[in-house]
Design a protein around this motif. Structure first.
Motif, PDB file in Angstrom:
ATOM      1  N   GLY A   1      19.952  51.302 -30.000  1.00 42.11           N
ATOM      2  CA  GLY A   1      20.126  52.742 -29.997  1.00 42.11           C
ATOM      3  C   GLY A   1      20.132  53.299 -31.410  1.00 42.11           C
ATOM      4  N   GLN A   2      20.440  54.600 -31.513  1.00 40.85           N
ATOM      5  CA  GLN A   2      20.370  55.272 -32.821  1.00 40.85           C
ATOM      6  C   GLN A   2      21.629  55.077 -33.660  1.00 40.85           C
ATOM      7  OE1 GLN A   2      19.676  59.342 -31.649  1.00 40.85           O
ATOM      8  NE2 GLN A   2      17.478  59.054 -31.371  1.00 40.85           N
ATOM      9  N   THR A   3      22.779  55.018 -33.034  1.00 38.77           N
ATOM     10  CA  THR A   3      24.018  55.023 -33.816  1.00 38.77           C
ATOM     11  C   THR A   3      24.108  53.908 -34.850  1.00 38.77           C
ATOM     12  OG1 THR A   3      25.111  56.033 -31.903  1.00 38.77           O
ATOM     13  CG2 THR A   3      26.530  55.165 -33.636  1.00 38.77           C
ATOM     14  N   PRO A   4      23.662  52.686 -34.536  1.00 37.33           N
ATOM     15  CA  PRO A   4      23.831  51.606 -35.520  1.00 37.33           C
ATOM     16  C   PRO A   4      22.892  51.697 -36.719  1.00 37.33           C
ATOM     17  CG  PRO A   4      23.370  50.690 -33.324  1.00 37.33           C
ATOM     18  CD  PRO A   4      23.107  52.161 -33.270  1.00 37.33           C
TER      19      PRO A   4
ATOM     20  N   SER B   1      23.637  42.316 -27.933  1.00 35.80           N
ATOM     21  CA  SER B   1      24.417  42.618 -26.737  1.00 35.80           C
ATOM     22  C   SER B   1      23.480  42.957 -25.586  1.00 35.80           C
ATOM     23  CB  SER B   1      25.352  43.801 -27.002  1.00 35.80           C
ATOM     24  OG  SER B   1      24.578  44.989 -27.246  1.00 35.80           O
ATOM     25  N   ASP B   2      22.308  43.462 -25.921  1.00 32.53           N
ATOM     26  CA  ASP B   2      21.348  43.802 -24.880  1.00 32.53           C
ATOM     27  C   ASP B   2      19.989  44.059 -25.505  1.00 32.53           C
ATOM     28  OD1 ASP B   2      22.459  46.206 -26.017  1.00 32.53           O
ATOM     29  OD2 ASP B   2      21.462  47.332 -24.450  1.00 32.53           O
ATOM     30  N   GLU B   3      18.985  44.099 -24.660  1.00 33.35           N
ATOM     31  CA  GLU B   3      17.616  44.292 -25.146  1.00 33.35           C
ATOM     32  C   GLU B   3      16.799  44.981 -24.078  1.00 33.35           C
ATOM     33  OE1 GLU B   3      15.732  43.355 -28.518  1.00 33.35           O
ATOM     34  OE2 GLU B   3      15.473  45.139 -27.267  1.00 33.35           O
ATOM     35  N   ARG B   4      15.841  45.736 -24.553  1.00 32.34           N
ATOM     36  CA  ARG B   4      14.877  46.346 -23.640  1.00 32.34           C
ATOM     37  C   ARG B   4      13.736  45.350 -23.467  1.00 32.34           C
ATOM     38  NH1 ARG B   4      15.654  50.986 -27.035  1.00 32.34           N
ATOM     39  NH2 ARG B   4      17.786  51.759 -26.742  1.00 32.34           N
ATOM     40  N   ALA B   5      13.175  45.270 -22.263  1.00 36.15           N
ATOM     41  CA  ALA B   5      12.123  44.292 -21.970  1.00 36.15           C
ATOM     42  C   ALA B   5      10.781  44.793 -22.501  1.00 36.15           C
ATOM     43  CB  ALA B   5      12.047  44.033 -20.471  1.00 36.15           C
TER      44      ALA B   5
ATOM     45  N   SER C   1      12.431  48.398 -29.098  1.00 37.36           N
ATOM     46  CA  SER C   1      13.062  47.070 -29.172  1.00 37.36           C
ATOM     47  C   SER C   1      14.309  47.104 -30.060  1.00 37.36           C
ATOM     48  CB  SER C   1      12.066  46.054 -29.739  1.00 37.36           C
ATOM     49  OG  SER C   1      12.731  44.860 -30.114  1.00 37.36           O
ATOM     50  N   ASN C   2      15.435  46.620 -29.540  1.00 41.04           N
ATOM     51  CA  ASN C   2      16.655  46.542 -30.358  1.00 41.04           C
ATOM     52  C   ASN C   2      16.496  45.497 -31.458  1.00 41.04           C
ATOM     53  OD1 ASN C   2      17.857  48.497 -28.787  1.00 41.04           O
ATOM     54  ND2 ASN C   2      18.949  47.030 -27.490  1.00 41.04           N
ATOM     55  N   PHE C   3      15.858  44.386 -31.108  1.00 43.83           N
ATOM     56  CA  PHE C   3      15.592  43.345 -32.130  1.00 43.83           C
ATOM     57  C   PHE C   3      14.661  43.913 -33.202  1.00 43.83           C
ATOM     58  CE2 PHE C   3      14.584  39.706 -34.364  1.00 43.83           C
ATOM     59  CZ  PHE C   3      13.329  39.178 -34.113  1.00 43.83           C
TER      60      PHE C   3
ATOM     61  N   GLY D   1      28.683  56.780 -20.201  1.00 43.04           N
ATOM     62  CA  GLY D   1      29.750  55.772 -20.251  1.00 43.04           C
ATOM     63  C   GLY D   1      29.233  54.343 -20.204  1.00 43.04           C
ATOM     64  N   HIS D   2      27.919  54.153 -20.235  1.00 47.12           N
ATOM     65  CA  HIS D   2      27.410  52.766 -20.285  1.00 47.12           C
ATOM     66  C   HIS D   2      27.646  52.184 -21.666  1.00 47.12           C
ATOM     67  CE1 HIS D   2      23.591  54.262 -22.210  1.00 47.12           C
ATOM     68  NE2 HIS D   2      23.613  53.051 -22.747  1.00 47.12           N
ATOM     69  N   THR D   3      27.656  50.861 -21.699  1.00 51.77           N
ATOM     70  CA  THR D   3      27.681  50.162 -22.969  1.00 51.77           C
ATOM     71  C   THR D   3      26.832  48.910 -22.819  1.00 51.77           C
ATOM     72  OG1 THR D   3      29.120  49.351 -24.762  1.00 51.77           O
ATOM     73  CG2 THR D   3      29.752  48.769 -22.492  1.00 51.77           C
ATOM     74  N   ALA D   4      26.281  48.416 -23.905  1.00 55.95           N
ATOM     75  CA  ALA D   4      25.207  47.418 -23.829  1.00 55.95           C
ATOM     76  C   ALA D   4      24.187  47.999 -22.847  1.00 55.95           C
ATOM     77  CB  ALA D   4      25.750  46.051 -23.447  1.00 55.95           C
ATOM     78  N   SER D   5      23.762  47.194 -21.851  1.00 51.78           N
ATOM     79  CA  SER D   5      22.932  47.789 -20.789  1.00 51.78           C
ATOM     80  C   SER D   5      23.636  47.629 -19.460  1.00 51.78           C
ATOM     81  CB  SER D   5      21.536  47.156 -20.779  1.00 51.78           C
ATOM     82  OG  SER D   5      20.764  47.645 -21.874  1.00 51.78           O
TER      83      SER D   5
ATOM     84  N   ALA E   1      27.908  64.889 -28.726  1.00 47.56           N
ATOM     85  CA  ALA E   1      27.371  64.565 -27.387  1.00 47.56           C
ATOM     86  C   ALA E   1      28.192  63.472 -26.718  1.00 47.56           C
ATOM     87  CB  ALA E   1      25.907  64.127 -27.500  1.00 47.56           C
ATOM     88  N   LYS E   2      28.962  62.717 -27.526  1.00 53.42           N
ATOM     89  CA  LYS E   2      29.775  61.621 -26.968  1.00 53.42           C
ATOM     90  C   LYS E   2      31.240  62.036 -26.764  1.00 53.42           C
ATOM     91  CE  LYS E   2      26.202  58.896 -27.336  1.00 53.42           C
ATOM     92  NZ  LYS E   2      26.082  57.744 -28.274  1.00 53.42           N
ATOM     93  N   ARG E   3      31.588  63.274 -27.113  1.00 53.78           N
ATOM     94  CA  ARG E   3      33.002  63.663 -27.060  1.00 53.78           C
ATOM     95  C   ARG E   3      33.551  63.583 -25.637  1.00 53.78           C
ATOM     96  NH1 ARG E   3      34.947  69.041 -29.984  1.00 53.78           N
ATOM     97  NH2 ARG E   3      34.536  67.677 -31.766  1.00 53.78           N
TER      98      ARG E   3
HETATM   99  C1  6PG Z   1      20.784  50.214 -25.979  1.00 60.31           C
HETATM  100  C2  6PG Z   1      22.165  50.141 -26.525  1.00 60.31           C
HETATM  101  C3  6PG Z   1      23.043  51.115 -25.796  1.00 60.31           C
HETATM  102  C4  6PG Z   1      23.514  52.115 -26.828  1.00 60.31           C
HETATM  103  C5  6PG Z   1      23.990  53.389 -26.194  1.00 60.31           C
HETATM  104  C6  6PG Z   1      24.215  54.455 -27.272  1.00 60.31           C
HETATM  105  O1  6PG Z   1      20.092  49.195 -25.903  1.00 60.31           O
HETATM  106  O2  6PG Z   1      20.381  51.366 -25.704  1.00 60.31           O
HETATM  107  O3  6PG Z   1      22.678  48.901 -26.642  1.00 60.31           O
HETATM  108  O4  6PG Z   1      24.134  50.557 -25.125  1.00 60.31           O
HETATM  109  O5  6PG Z   1      24.553  51.543 -27.610  1.00 60.31           O
HETATM  110  O6  6PG Z   1      22.989  53.831 -25.292  1.00 60.31           O
HETATM  111  O7  6PG Z   1      22.957  54.736 -27.851  1.00 60.31           O
HETATM  112  P1  6PG Z   1      22.837  55.772 -29.085  1.00 60.31           P
HETATM  113  O8  6PG Z   1      23.507  55.114 -30.240  1.00 60.31           O
HETATM  114  O9  6PG Z   1      21.338  55.911 -29.290  1.00 60.31           O
HETATM  115  O10 6PG Z   1      23.503  57.040 -28.655  1.00 60.31           O
END
Ligand code: 6PG
Length: 255
Positions: free
Chosen positions: A42-45, A70-74, A82-84, A147-151, A202-204
């Motif tokens: 995602g964008q935050t990291p 923690s997770d990856e898109r196929a 791609s997260n990687f 409210g999801h985390t990882a996937s 947007a996450k508040r």
């Molecule tokens: C992913 C991430 C996902 C991400 C949240 C927040 O593969 O998309 O692991 O869990 O952390 O969707 O994404 P943003 O940082 O882009 O808001």
């Protein structure tokens, strides 16, 4: 233990996470000769990956660090989703992190179930300890507006994947709408420390729901992000825009 730090902006929250990761790495390498970190996408990291890249290059700077996801898109690593690929462009490549210390979720398999099984086998080989033993020293996570985390998405059967460490998610609830592979709550819960990095107004609302949940940190919590546990601590690094109401500490930042 749950700890919350509120920083002025996401860049300073990322710097606080960097400082904490470096401390955790020094401690893990001293005690166990290696530091196992799983990162999300995602964008935050992005600012965190850039800050990690600025630490140094090559074997000396990254001795003992082992990077997982923690997770990856196929999708292929060259795909912008791609997260990687993201971590490679912003951090691992520029910092010349040795390839043997980078453990991506392979997405060139025959399907997401096979990708999940392959990654789980790799993890169980890397972390051969008895049931319940610690695995990752740190897992970095984000939170989606749902409210999801990882996937791990609300209402998904992947939330009840008892005993599995890695699962396939064919129908993610938010974009990118590509099949995913994700650590399970069980696998995340075997980490010593989980660090959430969250920024933006947007996450508040979702963070307020997570922090207001009386069952936070357990299996009855409403949202996946609220269900996350860790062996030692779950630490939240959030900016003022995303901060939930209530008390917060001041993050220890040395850098
Ligand atoms: C992913 C991430 C996902 C991400 C949240 C927040 O593969 O998309 O692991 O869990 O952390 O969707 O994404 P943003 O940082 O882009 O808001």
């Amino acid at each position: 233990m749950n700890r919350l730090w509120v920083l002025p902006d996401v860049a300073s929250a990322a710097r606080a996470v960097l400082a904490r990761l470096v401390d955790l790495a020094d401690e893990a390498r001293a005690q166990r000769g290696r530091f196992a970190l799983a990162v999300s996408g995602g964008q935050t990291p992005e600012p965190l990956f850039r800050a990690l890249a600025s630490r140094g290059t090559g074997e000396d700077a990254w001795s003992g660090w082992h990077i997982f996801w923690s997770d990856e898109r196929a999708v292929p690593p060259t795909d912008p989703r791609s997260n990687f690929g993201e971590a490679g462009r912003l951090w691992l490549g520029p910092a010349a992190v040795p390839d043997g210390q980078v453990h991506p979720i392979r997405t060139d398999g025959p399907g997401i179930d096979a990708m999940a099984r392959t990654y789980e086998a790799e993890l169980r080989e890397f972390f051969p300890g008895p049931p319940g033993a610690a695995t990752f020293d740190a897992v970095l996570l984000g939170v989606g507006p749902d409210g999801h985390t990882a996937s791990l998405f609300p209402g998904s059967p992947t939330l009840e994947a008892g005993g599995r460490w890695v699962v396939a998610e064919p129908r993610p609830a938010v974009p990118p709408l590509v099949p995913r592979v994700s650590l399970t709550l069980d696998a995340i819960g075997r980490a010593r420390v989980v660090l959430f990095l969250v920024g933006g107004t947007a996450k508040r609302e979702v963070l307020a729901r997570v922090f207001a949940d009386p069952n936070r940190g357990g299996p009855r919590a409403a949202l996946p992000a609220a269900r996350v546990q860790a062996l030692d601590a779950v630490e939240w690094y959030v900016d003022r825009g995303a901060a939930p109401p209530g008390p917060a500490g001041v993050a220890p930042t040395r850098r």
